[in-house]
Design an enzyme around this catalytic site. Structure first.
Site, mmCIF file in Angstrom:
data_model
loop_
_atom_site.group_PDB
_atom_site.id
_atom_site.type_symbol
_atom_site.label_atom_id
_atom_site.label_comp_id
_atom_site.label_asym_id
_atom_site.label_seq_id
_atom_site.Cartn_x
_atom_site.Cartn_y
_atom_site.Cartn_z
ATOM 1 N N CYS A 372 0.824 -1.214 0.000
ATOM 2 C CA CYS A 372 0.000 0.000 0.000
ATOM 3 C C CYS A 372 0.854 1.259 0.000
ATOM 4 O O CYS A 372 0.343 2.352 -0.091
ATOM 5 C CB CYS A 372 -1.008 0.015 1.139
HETATM 6 O O1 LIG Z 1 2.718 -5.352 3.650
HETATM 7 C C1 LIG Z 1 1.995 -5.434 2.634
HETATM 8 O O2 LIG Z 1 2.446 -5.410 1.480
HETATM 9 C C2 LIG Z 1 0.523 -5.570 2.834
HETATM 10 C C3 LIG Z 1 -0.039 -4.428 3.536
HETATM 11 SE SE1 LIG Z 1 -0.212 -2.882 2.478
#
Ligand SMILES: O=C(O)CC[SeH]
Ligand SMILES: Cc1ncc(COP(=O)(O)O)c(C=O)c1O
Length: 429
Positions: A372
């Site tokens: 994210c």
């Molecule tokens: O850590 C990740 O990629 C998932 C949560 Se945005």
């Protein structure tokens, strides 16, 4: 691994971003398909088709409860971890205001919440949480509805420490929410110790006019990797995220003593499903898949954990053998443990920014940090900076997270990729 031989060009790509998301296990896919084909009825319907759907949901709820060491009546389904985390935060706020109406300074007006409540609910969290905890807290704080303490993680251990959480407690504290393990570093938080200490504050010196401090952990990154037991953790709420343990993209929330001891306020209002806590006709197919994913964890956790640890440790040994003192392991700090599948590593040197290195690794699918924040790939991770990783080291970070089926051959292939990428970039500098 013999690096002297010219490498045959493999077309394989190796996925090492299992903390971002995981594929469905075949058994999960089958469970979803079977439920969609044979349990398609509305679970609220009293006839056979409805009963089949209700039974499929009950089985899933039972498996998920067993996976986290809780009771099935204390589990509700959500659309994912983000909804579950937001639901806990909003519950704590509303429970505070309903318990202390005077704190609202007259309650909500026709123009919306009063801006200046006499006493605001206070929430304690950390500075390394996932955005689905950090951003609602920041938003409600900015609106003047809550006070928040973002307790900094220790720069020695990379985790938040008990004494720092306790130091943040105040009479208006109504929620402590702390992730069980960080998605970028893999570092595990001392949840059981923290919750035990806060519970003692709850029971000892909090007089009636003070709110009970509700206790939540976001277990997205630990379920399916290490044992997760709500009794051992001592939490009131625990977030389950299906797509982190080879399940579908829905989630669940555990609530200790739901309907009796621990409050839960709905974010939605509708047809009464999940005892009105989470209305909306149930997503039976995905719930069946989540239940199967939980069942696989219940059956295989030890095997999963030992395999991922073995492959992750092999990866880190190969990185050390290949790059020597040029590697810095960002999640390996004295005084803390990591989930077994995560390696956050920086290869030190000019021009070796994480995204630039990854772009030169044709066989590797991985990330420099959380998905994210992938729009910020050219900025050092705020999580690594928060735990004291120097900017120039954080800028070179690679987050490599292995899965249940990752092999040492896979690791050998990406080590070769990394070696060639580093050699090429270094020659360009
Ligand atoms: O850590 C990740 O990629 C998932 C949560 Se945005
Ligand atoms: C630690 C953590 N919490 C919460 C979430 C959010 O879960 P979801 O994507 O299901 O909303 C994720 C992953 O996306 C995560 O890694």
């Amino acid at each position: 691994m013999d690096l002297s031989r010219p490498r045959a060009k493999s077309q394989r790509t190796i996925y090492l971003d299992y903390n971002a998301t995981t594929p469905l296990e075949p058994e999960v896919l089958t469970a979803i398909q079977t439920a969609l084909q044979t349990a398609w009825g509305n679970p609220s319907s009293s006839y056979e088709a409805g009963k089949k759907a209700k039974a499929a949901i009950d089985t899933a709820r039972t498996n998920i409860a067993k996976m986290v060491g809780g009771k099935k009546e204390d589990v509700i389904f959500t659309s994912g971890g983000t909804e579950a985390n937001n639901m806990v935060i909003l519950t704590a706020m509303r429970h505070f205001w309903n318990s202390f109406p005077e704190a609202q300074g007259g309650g909500d007006t026709e123009n919306g919440p009063t801006q200046h409540r006499s006493v605001k609910p206070h929430i304690i969290t950390t500075n390394i949480e996932h955005d689905s905890v950090r951003l609602p807290l920041e938003a409600f704080q900015k609106e003047g509805r809550i006070d928040v303490t973002f307790v900094p993680a220790s720069k020695l251990t990379g985790r938040v420490e008990v004494q720092d959480i306790l130091a943040a407690v105040r009479p208006s504290t109504c929620l402590v929410t702390i992730m069980m393990a960080n998605n970028e570093t893999g570092i595990i938080m001392p949840i059981a110790d923290i919750m035990r200490a806060v519970r003692s504050v709850n029971s000892e010196n909090r007089s009636a006019p003070q709110p009970r401090i509700l206790l939540h952990t976001d277990a997205a990154q630990t379920i399916g990797k290490v044992p997760v037991d709500v009794e051992e953790l001592g939490v009131d709420y625990l977030t389950v995220v299906g797509h982190k343990f080879y399940g579908p993209r829905i989630g669940a929330l555990y609530i200790r003593g739901l309907r009796q001891d621990t409050p839960l306020y709905p974010m939605l209002y509708g047809g009464g499903q999940e005892d009105n806590y989470r209305p909306g006709t149930e997503n039976t197919g995905m719930i069946a898949g989540l239940g199967m994913a939980a069942s696989l964890v219940n059956q295989n956790l030890e095997k999963y954990e030992s395999h991922m640890r073995e492959v992750r440790d092999y990866l880190e040994q190969q990185l050390k053998d290949r790059f020597g003192s040029s590697v810095h392991f960002n999640g390996r700090l004295t005084g803390s443990e990591r989930i077994p599948n995560t390696c956050n590593v920086s290869i030190l040197g000019r021009g070796l920014q994480g995204q630039r290195v990854l772009s030169r690794c044709p066989h590797l699918q991985a990330s420099v940090g959380s998905a994210c924040h992938s729009h910020n790939i050219n900025r050092p991770s705020h999580i690594l900076l928060a735990i004291g990783i120097p900017c120039e080291v954080a800028g070179n970070a690679l987050r490599l997270s292995v899965g249940r089926h990752t092999t040492t051959d896979d690791i050998d292939l990406i080590i070769q990729d990394l070696q060639e990428a580093v050699t090429a970039i270094t020659a360009e500098e």
